[in-house]
Design an enzyme around this catalytic site. Structure first.
Site, PDB file in Angstrom:
ATOM      1  N   ASP A  94       6.896  41.600  -4.111  1.00  0.00           N
ATOM      2  CA  ASP A  94       6.879  40.647  -3.003  1.00  0.00           C
ATOM      3  C   ASP A  94       6.129  39.396  -3.451  1.00  0.00           C
ATOM      4  OD1 ASP A  94       4.211  41.304  -2.909  1.00  0.00           O
ATOM      5  OD2 ASP A  94       4.374  42.520  -1.122  1.00  0.00           O
ATOM      6  N   GLY A 218      10.107  38.694   8.777  1.00  0.00           N
ATOM      7  CA  GLY A 218       9.655  38.390  10.128  1.00  0.00           C
ATOM      8  C   GLY A 218      10.125  39.350  11.195  1.00  0.00           C
ATOM      9  N   ASP A 268      12.059  48.704   2.451  1.00  0.00           N
ATOM     10  CA  ASP A 268      10.788  49.184   1.900  1.00  0.00           C
ATOM     11  C   ASP A 268       9.778  49.305   3.024  1.00  0.00           C
ATOM     12  OD1 ASP A 268       8.223  47.096   1.545  1.00  0.00           O
ATOM     13  OD2 ASP A 268      10.116  46.127   2.032  1.00  0.00           O
ATOM     14  N   CYS A 306      14.394  71.166   3.167  1.00  0.00           N
ATOM     15  CA  CYS A 306      13.957  70.271   2.084  1.00  0.00           C
ATOM     16  C   CYS A 306      13.705  71.070   0.813  1.00  0.00           C
ATOM     17  CB  CYS A 306      12.681  69.541   2.505  1.00  0.00           C
ATOM     18  SG  CYS A 306      12.044  68.393   1.272  1.00  0.00           S
ATOM     19  N   CYS A 308      12.000  69.676  -1.875  1.00  0.00           N
ATOM     20  CA  CYS A 308      10.975  68.979  -2.652  1.00  0.00           C
ATOM     21  C   CYS A 308       9.948  69.982  -3.190  1.00  0.00           C
ATOM     22  CB  CYS A 308      10.281  67.914  -1.807  1.00  0.00           C
ATOM     23  SG  CYS A 308       9.079  68.551  -0.608  1.00  0.00           S
ATOM     24  N   CYS A 311       7.759  71.631  -0.383  1.00  0.00           N
ATOM     25  CA  CYS A 311       8.418  72.620   0.469  1.00  0.00           C
ATOM     26  C   CYS A 311       8.815  73.874  -0.300  1.00  0.00           C
ATOM     27  CB  CYS A 311       9.642  71.989   1.129  1.00  0.00           C
ATOM     28  SG  CYS A 311       9.200  70.750   2.383  1.00  0.00           S
ATOM     29  N   HIS A 337       6.419  64.903  -0.355  1.00  0.00           N
ATOM     30  CA  HIS A 337       7.438  65.326   0.610  1.00  0.00           C
ATOM     31  C   HIS A 337       8.044  64.134   1.350  1.00  0.00           C
ATOM     32  CE1 HIS A 337       9.544  67.270   3.880  1.00  0.00           C
ATOM     33  NE2 HIS A 337       8.902  66.441   4.682  1.00  0.00           N
TER      34      HIS A 337
END
Length: 371
Positions: A94, A218, A268, A306, A308, A311, A337
Site C-alpha cells: 500500500d 474509502g 485484503d 476444514c 487446515c 483443525c 485456520h
C-alpha cells in the site's frame, strides 16, 4: 508491456462475478483473491512456508511501517522485500496514505504531501507521492499503490471533492516518479466518499492515466453495510473490465461475497489475523469465540469441514486452553485456520464461477454461516 497484466477467464451468467488471473513478475494470482496482510514484512504469527502451503499467491505489506522500521534502504540493501522476508511469490504494497491519515493530530495534509510524527518515536517525516514511490521502488513489490487521501466517513461533499481532486494530482505525480516500470506496476485508487457523482469524477480521472489496475478506496471506513454495497455497485461499473479491480480493506466473508458478486477481483484485510489473536475463528458454521466456557470440554475440531493444520490436529478445548493461558501458540493456530478458511473460501468461489453456480454457492454459505 507492464509488469502486471490481467486475464479474464469467465464471467458468471447470473451476476457480475468474474474469474481471472493477475500475472506478475513473481507468479500468477488466481482471482477473485483474498490477500493476507503482512504489515511489517511478516504475516503475524505465520511463517512464509505456512502461507504458501495454504495456497496464498500474494500478500500485502505496508509502506508506512517499513519506511519507519527498518527503513526502505535496509530492505533494498537486502535485495528487496521478497528476499528480505523470504517470500518468492507476489507482493502488493500500500502507499502509506491510509496509515498517515489515521494518525489524526499527529499529521498535517498539504498539497506537497503529509507531514507527520512517527507513532514509534515522535520523529517528524514528510510522506509525499514521490517519497511513497521511492520507498515502494526500494521495497520491490510487484504491485505498488498510489499515494492517496482517504476521506473519513462521514465527510461533507466539498471536502470530499477537494480530497479526490488532490488524490488525482498525487496520482499523476506518482506515475511520474515511478522508476521501475518493467518490474513493478502502479495501481490507481478511486476516492469520492459516498457521493456517486464524485466517484464517477474520480474514476474518469484515474482511468484516463491508463494504469495496469485500479482500487476502490474509502469504503469500509465506518459507513453502514447497505450504503457500502450501494456505493460499490456503481464504483465497479466505472472501472475498466480489462484491468484488475481491488476493493481495499475488506475481509469478512459477507463483504467478500458481495464484492465478488459486483465484479471485484482482489481483497485484503487485517481482520482474520487480528480476530485470531483475540481468540475468534471463522468457521463454516459461523464465528467461534474460543474463550467461551462452552468449549472447555469440547474435544471436537474447530471446523469439521476444514482441513487446515489446526483443525487436523487440535480440539476446541485445547485452543481454549492456549488462549486462556496466553500462549503464543494460540495466535499461531487460530491465524493459520482463519487465513486458510478465507483462502479456501476464495478457491470455492472461483470454482463456483467457473461452473456457473456462484449464486447457489453464496446462498448455501450464507445459510450455514448465519448471515
Amino acid at each position: 508491456m507492464t509488469a502486471v497484466t490481467y486475464e479474464l477467464i469467465k464471467t458468471d451468467k447470473k451476476s457480475k462475478a468474474r474469474r481471472g488471473r493477475v500475472h506478475t513478475p513473481h507468479g500468477t494470482i488466481e482471482t477473485p483473491v483474498f490477500m493476507p496482510v503482512g504489515t511489517a514484512a511478516t504475516v503475524k504469527a505465520m511463517r512464509p512456508d505456512e502461507i504458501k502451503e495454504m495456497g496464498a499467491e500474494i500478500i500485502l505489506s505496508n509502506t508506512y511501517h517499513l519506511y519507519l522500521r527498518p527503513g526502505h534502504q535496509i530492505v533494498k540493501a537486502a535485495g528487496g522485500l521478497h528476499k528480505f522476508m523470504n517470500w518468492d511469490r507476489a507482493i502488493l504494497t500500500d502507499s502509506g496514505g491510509f496509515q498517515v491519515f489515521s494518525l489524526g493530530d499527529l499529521r498535517k495534509i498539504t498539497e506537497e504531501g503529509v507531514e507527520f510524527r512517527s507513532h514509534i518515536d515522535g520523529s517528524k517525516h514528510m510522506l509525499s507521492p514521490e517519497k511513497s514511490m521511492e520507498v515502494q521502488n526500494a521495497l520491490g513489490s510487484d504491485i505498488m499503490m498510489a499515494f492517496d487521501e482517504c476521506a473519513p466517513y462521514p465527510a461533507d461533499r466539498s471536502y470530499v471533492k477537494k480530497s479526490l481532486e488532490r488524490t488525482t494530482r498525487w496520482l499523476a505525480r506518482c506515475k511520474e516518479a515511478h522508476k521501475n516500470t518493467e518490474q513493478q506496476s502502479l495501481f490507481g485508487i478511486m476516492q469520492g466518499g459516498m457521493y456517486q457523482d464524485l466517484r464517477y469524477q474520480s474514476a474518469m480521472e484515474i482511468v484516463e492515466m491508463d494504469l495496469p489496475g485500479y482500487a476502490i478506496g474509502g469504503l469500509s471506513v465506518g459507513e453502514p453495510k447497505e450504503l457500502m454495497y450501494e456505493v460499490l455497485d456503481y464504483c465497479v461499473e466505472y472501472l475498466p473490465g480489462n484491468k484488475p479491480r481491488y476493493l481495499m480493506g475488506v475481509g469478512s466473508p459477507d463483504y467478500l461475497f458481495e464484492g465478488v458478486e459486483r465484479g471485484v477481483d482482489m481483497f485484503d484485510c487485517v481482520l482474520p489475523t487480528r480476530i485470531a489473536r483475540n481468540g475468534t475463528a471463522m468457521t463454516s458454521m459461523g464465528k467461534v469465540v474460543i474463550k467461551n466456557a462452552a468449549y472447555e470440554k469440547d474435544f471436537t475440531a474447530l471446523d469439521p469441514e476444514c482441513d487446515c493444520y489446526t483443525c487436523r490436529n487440535y480440539s476446541k478445548a485445547y485452543l481454549r486452553h492456549l488462549f486462556k493461558a496466553n500462549e503464543i501458540l494460540s495466535s499461531m493456530l487460530l491465524t493459520n485456520h482463519n487465513l486458510h478458511f478465507l483462502v479456501n473460501l476464495m478457491k470455492g468461489i472461483r470454482k463456483a464461477i467457473e461452473e456457473d453456480r456462484f449464486a447457489e454457492y453464496k446462498r448455501d454459505f450464507y445459510n450455514k454461516y448465519g448471515i
